[in-house]
Design an enzyme around this catalytic site. Structure first.
Site, mmCIF file in Angstrom:
data_model
loop_
_atom_site.group_PDB
_atom_site.id
_atom_site.type_symbol
_atom_site.label_atom_id
_atom_site.label_comp_id
_atom_site.label_asym_id
_atom_site.label_seq_id
_atom_site.Cartn_x
_atom_site.Cartn_y
_atom_site.Cartn_z
ATOM 1 N N HIS A 168 -4.737 6.003 8.998
ATOM 2 C CA HIS A 168 -4.423 5.144 7.854
ATOM 3 C C HIS A 168 -5.415 5.470 6.748
ATOM 4 C CE1 HIS A 168 -2.731 1.557 5.843
ATOM 5 N NE2 HIS A 168 -3.936 1.517 5.280
ATOM 6 N N CYS A 169 -4.893 5.848 5.587
ATOM 7 C CA CYS A 169 -5.749 6.245 4.469
ATOM 8 C C CYS A 169 -5.730 5.149 3.402
ATOM 9 C CB CYS A 169 -5.266 7.568 3.869
ATOM 10 S SG CYS A 169 -6.253 8.098 2.447
ATOM 11 N N PRO A 170 -6.855 4.498 3.146
ATOM 12 C CA PRO A 170 -6.876 3.453 2.109
ATOM 13 C C PRO A 170 -6.655 4.010 0.707
ATOM 14 C CG PRO A 170 -9.098 3.899 2.911
ATOM 15 C CD PRO A 170 -8.164 4.648 3.805
ATOM 16 N N ASN A 173 -3.188 3.876 0.378
ATOM 17 C CA ASN A 173 -2.703 2.566 0.817
ATOM 18 C C ASN A 173 -1.512 2.698 1.765
ATOM 19 O OD1 ASN A 173 -2.605 -0.284 0.903
ATOM 20 N ND2 ASN A 173 -1.018 -0.340 -0.669
ATOM 21 N N ASN A 174 -1.645 3.595 2.722
ATOM 22 C CA ASN A 174 -0.542 3.825 3.651
ATOM 23 C C ASN A 174 -1.044 4.637 4.830
ATOM 24 O OD1 ASN A 174 2.027 3.693 4.667
ATOM 25 N ND2 ASN A 174 2.966 4.997 3.130
#
Length: 331
Positions: A168-170, A173-174
């Site tokens: 999950h990559c902030p 945002n996904n």
């Protein structure tokens, strides 16, 4: 109910868990066949996707603001005041094109369903509707109560199980998963390219200002010019290193057919891996072509019909590992 931390989806670990949990799950090794993603698919692949996570939204906004800052410094500090018109036009066109592709890739990585599994479908009625063969085993996620396809993992931020979830990559945002990994790869590539391009232009601009009068090489005052260029240099160097590493990591994951979370959990070699070139074509949507580098490939202005998956209603099954055929004690 078995702990999701210690649950593994391969045959050997599954056998160990069955022995610890009771005789109802004691299957032979050849019978423990994980259900594939071709049977369980996402019902939201054609719908708009957006994660309402405060941290992720803030990080995504910061990403866009940093790109706009670089755009401001490149245009109004370095290119517009330049006396060489050809230099300004060529570099301005190149930088703006790469920045546009980077932001478009970011938007698609953020708003594309990464491969979410339908929520709450772990019911007896739904499993029976799959018409699975006796001896097959399906796995339920205890957090989102969904039937997990092979190589799917639960994301605590998205609150969904994601097929081939890498991480999950902030910043986007996904989750980075099966459906949006291409856009994440393009995003990291284009950010790395504009970072490198901006660093090269900063070096040339500093050399130009040292040779010429500082008051003539920029429309801003010399102290302001130096501060803006140093900040851009720091930003470009930081993101060049970060996105280059991420780009290399993602390409390596695609070529080895192994996601980051699978490598982290040691879930390697539990499925039939595909060759590197075949995996690249699957991730980027076909044989090599210019569409590989386009975040707009596959977009259409026409409204596509949405295939809604009807999930039979019923009570959620309690077991995490469910044997086919279902027994009366499973409900």
């Amino acid at each position: 109910m078995k702990s999701p931390v210690h649950r593994c989806r391969d045959v050997e670990h599954g056998r160990g868990q069955a022995g610890a949990g009771g005789g109802s799950n004691c299957l032979q090794p050849e019978q423990r066949i994980p259900i594939s993603k071709d049977v369980i698919t996402s019902s939201s692949s054609s719908a708009m996707w957006f994660i309402r996570d405060t941290c992720g939204i803030v990080c995504a906004i910061i990403t866009w603001l940093l790109v706009f800052y670089a755009e401001f410094v490149v245009l109004f500090v370095m290119l517009v005041p330049s006396k060489n018109l050809t230099y300004s036009i060529v570099n301005g066109t190149l930088f703006n094109t790469l920045a546009f592709l980077a932001l478009a890739s970011h938007l698609r990585a953020m708003c594309t369903d990464p491969g979410a599994v339908p929520k709450g479908n772990a019911t007896k009625e739904y499993i029976e509707s799959l018409q699975l063969k006796p001896g097959q085993v399906v796995y339920k996620c205890p957090k989102c109560c969904s039937i997990k396809p092979d190589r799917a993992h639960h994301c605590s931020v998205c609150k969904r199980c994601i097929r081939k979830m890498d991480h999950h990559c902030p910043w986007v945002n996904n989750c980075v998963g099966e459906n949006n990994q291409k856009y994440f790869v393009l995003f990291t590539m284009y950010i790395a390219l504009i970072s490198l391009h901006s660093l090269v232009m900063v070096v040339f601009h500093f050399l130009y200002c040292f040779e010429d009068d500082w008051t003539k090489c920029s429309s801003f005052s010399p102290p302001a010019t130096v501060i803006l260029l140093i900040l851009l240099c720091f930003e470009g160097l930081l993101f060049l290193i970060f996105t280059s590493v991420m780009f290399g990591t993602q390409v390596h994951s695609i070529c080895t057919d192994e996601t980051g979370i699978e490598r982290l959990k040691g879930e390697t070699g539990k499925w039939g891996k595909v060759p590197c070139w075949e995996a690249m074509q699957a991730a980027f949507g076909g044989p090599p072509s210019p569409s590989w580098f386009s975040p707009f490939a596959g977009l259409s202005c026409e409204k596509q019909p949405v295939d809604h998956v009807t999930i039979p209603q019923g009570e959620i099954i309690e077991q995490d590992i469910i044997e086919i055929p279902l027994t009366p004690t499973s409900t």
